[in-house]
Design a protein around this motif. Structure first.
Motif, mmCIF file in Angstrom:
data_model
loop_
_atom_site.group_PDB
_atom_site.id
_atom_site.type_symbol
_atom_site.label_atom_id
_atom_site.label_comp_id
_atom_site.label_asym_id
_atom_site.label_seq_id
_atom_site.Cartn_x
_atom_site.Cartn_y
_atom_site.Cartn_z
ATOM 1 N N SER A 36 10.730 -14.628 -2.271
ATOM 2 C CA SER A 36 12.001 -13.577 -2.677
ATOM 3 C C SER A 36 11.487 -12.408 -1.724
ATOM 4 C CB SER A 36 11.943 -12.826 -4.261
ATOM 5 O OG SER A 36 10.737 -12.811 -4.825
ATOM 6 N N LEU A 37 12.478 -11.245 -1.758
ATOM 7 C CA LEU A 37 12.880 -10.373 -1.023
ATOM 8 C C LEU A 37 11.902 -9.022 -1.855
ATOM 9 C CD1 LEU A 37 13.840 -9.233 1.396
ATOM 10 C CD2 LEU A 37 15.753 -8.363 0.274
ATOM 11 N N PRO A 38 10.882 -8.387 -0.920
ATOM 12 C CA PRO A 38 10.191 -7.547 -2.086
ATOM 13 C C PRO A 38 10.830 -6.388 -2.834
ATOM 14 C CG PRO A 38 8.967 -8.241 -0.135
ATOM 15 C CD PRO A 38 10.309 -8.867 0.036
ATOM 16 N N GLU A 39 10.915 -6.190 -3.661
ATOM 17 C CA GLU A 39 11.190 -4.631 -4.195
ATOM 18 C C GLU A 39 11.541 -3.357 -3.632
ATOM 19 O OE1 GLU A 39 8.695 -3.166 -8.139
ATOM 20 O OE2 GLU A 39 10.692 -1.863 -8.436
ATOM 21 N N GLY A 40 12.268 -3.065 -3.381
ATOM 22 C CA GLY A 40 12.903 -2.208 -2.312
ATOM 23 C C GLY A 40 13.187 -2.276 -0.991
ATOM 24 N N ILE A 41 12.567 -3.334 -0.959
ATOM 25 C CA ILE A 41 13.678 -3.731 0.459
ATOM 26 C C ILE A 41 14.792 -3.380 0.832
ATOM 27 C CG2 ILE A 41 13.410 -5.262 1.825
ATOM 28 C CD1 ILE A 41 10.871 -3.291 1.833
ATOM 29 N N ARG A 63 0.752 -1.354 -0.188
ATOM 30 C CA ARG A 63 0.261 -0.022 0.375
ATOM 31 C C ARG A 63 1.157 1.110 -0.139
ATOM 32 N NH1 ARG A 63 -4.334 0.294 4.265
ATOM 33 N NH2 ARG A 63 -4.707 1.887 4.184
ATOM 34 N N PHE A 64 2.029 1.260 0.887
ATOM 35 C CA PHE A 64 2.602 2.739 1.004
ATOM 36 C C PHE A 64 4.008 2.307 -0.098
ATOM 37 C CE2 PHE A 64 -0.453 2.522 4.160
ATOM 38 C CZ PHE A 64 -0.906 3.842 4.051
ATOM 39 N N PHE A 65 4.905 1.845 -0.527
ATOM 40 C CA PHE A 65 5.712 1.578 -1.242
ATOM 41 C C PHE A 65 5.667 2.756 -2.253
ATOM 42 C CE2 PHE A 65 8.303 -0.596 -4.615
ATOM 43 C CZ PHE A 65 9.515 -0.506 -4.643
ATOM 44 N N PRO A 66 4.307 2.491 -2.979
ATOM 45 C CA PRO A 66 4.282 3.477 -4.435
ATOM 46 C C PRO A 66 4.730 5.465 -4.065
ATOM 47 C CG PRO A 66 2.332 1.295 -4.769
ATOM 48 C CD PRO A 66 3.557 1.463 -2.904
ATOM 49 N N ARG A 67 3.808 5.034 -2.504
ATOM 50 C CA ARG A 67 4.201 6.402 -2.171
ATOM 51 C C ARG A 67 5.265 6.410 -1.912
ATOM 52 N NH1 ARG A 67 -0.769 7.555 0.521
ATOM 53 N NH2 ARG A 67 -0.485 9.272 2.041
ATOM 54 N N VAL A 68 6.248 5.672 -1.234
ATOM 55 C CA VAL A 68 7.864 6.316 -1.199
ATOM 56 C C VAL A 68 8.115 6.291 -2.388
ATOM 57 C CG1 VAL A 68 9.856 5.731 0.037
ATOM 58 C CG2 VAL A 68 7.632 4.644 1.238
ATOM 59 N N ARG A 69 7.895 6.259 -3.372
ATOM 60 C CA ARG A 69 8.960 5.941 -4.442
ATOM 61 C C ARG A 69 8.205 6.977 -5.313
ATOM 62 N NH1 ARG A 69 11.208 1.527 -6.756
ATOM 63 N NH2 ARG A 69 12.971 1.418 -5.111
ATOM 64 N N GLN A 70 7.032 7.433 -5.094
ATOM 65 C CA GLN A 70 6.750 8.598 -6.201
ATOM 66 C C GLN A 70 6.627 10.247 -4.702
ATOM 67 O OE1 GLN A 70 2.642 8.682 -5.271
ATOM 68 N NE2 GLN A 70 2.048 6.846 -6.607
ATOM 69 N N SER A 71 7.105 9.976 -3.858
ATOM 70 C CA SER A 71 7.664 11.319 -2.775
ATOM 71 C C SER A 71 9.475 11.780 -2.937
ATOM 72 C CB SER A 71 7.386 10.949 -1.816
ATOM 73 O OG SER A 71 8.789 9.680 -0.774
ATOM 74 N N GLY A 72 9.537 10.496 -3.636
ATOM 75 C CA GLY A 72 11.174 10.808 -3.699
ATOM 76 C C GLY A 72 12.388 11.208 -2.504
ATOM 77 N N LYS A 73 11.726 11.327 -1.907
ATOM 78 C CA LYS A 73 12.411 11.651 -0.503
ATOM 79 C C LYS A 73 13.105 10.102 -0.198
ATOM 80 C CE LYS A 73 12.702 12.895 3.922
ATOM 81 N NZ LYS A 73 14.095 11.666 4.573
ATOM 82 N N ALA A 74 14.853 10.484 -0.081
ATOM 83 C CA ALA A 74 15.771 8.793 0.098
ATOM 84 C C ALA A 74 15.247 8.528 1.723
ATOM 85 C CB ALA A 74 16.755 9.996 0.286
#
Ligand SMILES: Cc1ncc(COP(=O)(O)O)c(C=O)c1O
Length: 384
Positions: free
Chosen positions: A161-166, A112-123
Motif C-alpha cells: 500500500s501507498l505509504p502514509e503522506g505520499i 527516516r525523513f517523513f517525520p521530520r517533514v511532518r514536524q516542520s509544519g512546512k507545506a
C-alpha cells in the motif's frame, strides 16, 4: 541574427538568448496544450542568468541537491521540486525550506525523513520515485531502469500500500527519447503502478523528453499527456522536468587552436579547451560534437584534423572521429563547438588547473554580454 564569433574571447561558453527563447516557446506550447507543468532540471541547465526568462515560460525548476534548490529560490524566486538520491541529516531542514515537492528514492529514506517533514509544519508535497523496470535508453550510464538500479523502487520493493503522506509518484526512465518511447514507458508504469496513480495527486514523468529536438513528435506528446490525464482525473498535476530540452541547441563553446601537430594521415589541432574538463559528455556518452564549418572526413580530403584537449589526460581528445575543413587550420584560429550549453557548465572541472571557459550570452539585442570569467582564485578556492 548571426552571432559575431570574432567578438567572443576564447575560451568561452556563449548562450544564444534568441535560440533559448525558441525552446521556451515550444515548451510553453506543450504545457498549455497538454495541461501539464514543465519545470527545468538544473542538473542539465543551470544557466541562472537566464532564469528570469525561463520564469515567464515554465512552472519552476527541479533540484537534485541543496545547492540547486537554493539557486532556484534565489534566482528564480520559487520553491523547488526536489529529488535527491539520498537526503542528509544536517542539510535536510534547510532543503525542506527551499522545496515545495520532495521525492524519496527509497522506503528507508521515506521512513527516516517523513517525520521530520511532518514536524516542520512546512507545506511540502511528498512523493516516491518509482522504477518502472522499462527503459529504451541505450547508454547504460544514463539508464536509471537497469536491473538492480539504485534509483527508485520497483513495485516489488514498494510494498502493497501507498505509504502514509505520499501524494506523488516520480519516474525518470528516458534520455534523449521521442514521445513514442514515453508512450511505451507509460504503459509499463501504468501496468505496475496504475492502482497507486489513482491514489496520488501528482505524477512527475522526469526528464529525457527530447521535446525541442528536430523531428520530435510534439503532437503525439500532447496527445499522450492529455489521454493520461483523462485516464487519471484524480491527478491535480502532471509534471515533466526536462533539462536538455531547455538548453538544446542554444549555444556554443568557442575555442582556439594553440598548436597543430602533424601525424601520418591527419593533423592534431591542440585547443585551449578540454574534452575531459569542459565537454565531458563527449567522452562519457561518448559522442562527436558538431564543429561549425567542419564535416566528417571522406577519402581524398586534404585538411583533416583530430581535436585535442589541453589537459594531460591521454584520452582528452575527440576519439569519435576527426573533422575535415575546406582550408588548413591555423594557430590562433577559432574552433566553435555547437550545442555546448546543457550538461557542460554544470559538469566542468578544474582538473590540471586548466583555464575554465568564460560564460557569456549573445543577447536578443544582438550583442555580447560577458557574465563571468574565471581566474587562479577560482581554481585555488576549490582546493585546500
Ligand atoms: C530525475 C531526473 N529528472 C530530470 C532529468 C533531466 O533529464 P534531461 O536533461 O535528459 O531532460 C534527469 C537527468 O538525469 C534526472 O535524473
Amino acid at each position: 541574427m548571426a552571432i559575431r564569433f570574432e567578438e567572443i574571447p576564447s575560451p568561452c561558453y556563449v548562450l544564444d538568448e534568441a535560440a533559448l527563447r525558441i525552446n521556451l516557446e515550444i515548451l510553453r506550447l506543450v504545457r498549455e496544450a497538454a495541461g501539464v507543468e514543465i519545470i527545468c532540471a538544473l542538473k542539465g541547465f543551470a544557466f541562472w542568468h537566464a532564469f528570469p526568462m525561463l520564469a515567464g515560460y515554465l512552472d519552476g525548476a527541479t533540484a537534485s541537491s541543496l545547492n540547486e534548490a537554493r539557486l532556484i529560490a534565489e534566482e528564480m524566486g520559487v520553491e523547488a521540486h526536489t529529488y535527491c538520491p539520498v537526503y542528509e541529516e544536517e542539510s535536510f531542514d534547510t532543503l525542506l525550506m527551499y522545496s515545495k515537492h520532495l521525492t524519496f528514492n527509497s522506503l528507508s529514506q521515506y521512513q527516516r525523513f517523513f517525520p521530520r517533514v511532518r514536524q516542520s509544519g512546512k507545506a511540502v508535497s511528498m512523493g516516491l520515485r518509482i522504477n518502472p523496470e522499462y527503459s529504451e535508453v541505450e547508454t547504460d550510464l544514463y539508464n536509471p531502469a537497469l536491473p538492480d538500479s539504485r534509483l527508485g523502487m520497483t513495485r516489488e520493493q514498494c510494498g502493497a500500500s501507498l505509504p502514509e503522506g505520499i501524494e506523488g509518484l516520480h519516474f525518470h526512465a528516458l534520455c534523449e527519447n521521442g514521445s513514442d518511447v514515453l508512450e511505451r514507458t507509460l504503459q509499463a508504469v501504468e501496468a505496475k503502478f496504475g492502482d497507486w496513480i489513482r491514489q496520488v495527486r501528482w505524477v512527475n514523468m522526469g526528464g529525457g523528453h527530447w521535446i525541442t529536438q528536430d523531428g520530435y513528435d510534439v503532437e503525439r506528446l500532447v496527445r499522450i499527456l492529455k489521454n493520461f490525464r483523462q485516464r487519471y482525473p484524480n491527478l491535480e498535476s502532471v509534471i515533466l522536468e526536462p533539462g536538455e530540452a531547455v538548453g538544446l541547441h542554444t549555444g556554443y563553446l568557442v575555442s582556439t587552436v594553440c598548436d597543430v601537430l602533424p601525424r601520418k594521415d591527419f593533423h592534431i589541432a591542440m585547443l585551449d579547451v578540454s574534452f575531459a574538463c569542459h565537454m565531458p559528455d563527449c567522452i562519457e556518452m561518448p559522442y562527436k560534437p558538431v564543429i561549425l564549418g567542419a564535416r566528417d572526413p571522406k577519402p581524398g580530403d586534404r585538411f583533416v584534423y583530430r581535436m585535442g584537449g589541453n589537459s594531460c589526460l591521454a584520452g582528452d581528445y575527440m576519439g569519435m572521429g576527426d573533422y575535415a575543413f575546406d582550408e588548413p587550420l591555423e594557430i590562433g584560429e577559432k574552433v566553435i563547438f555547437d550545442d555546448m550549453i546543457h550538461y557542460t557548465m554544470v559538469k566542468t572541472t578544474f582538473f590540471n588547473g586548466v583555464r575554465h571557459p568564460s560564460i557569456a550570452v549573445w543577447t536578443e539585442r544582438d550583442e555580447l554580454e560577458m557574465l563571468r570569467t574565471f581566474d587562479y582564485e577560482d581554481y585555488k578556492r576549490k582546493l585546500s
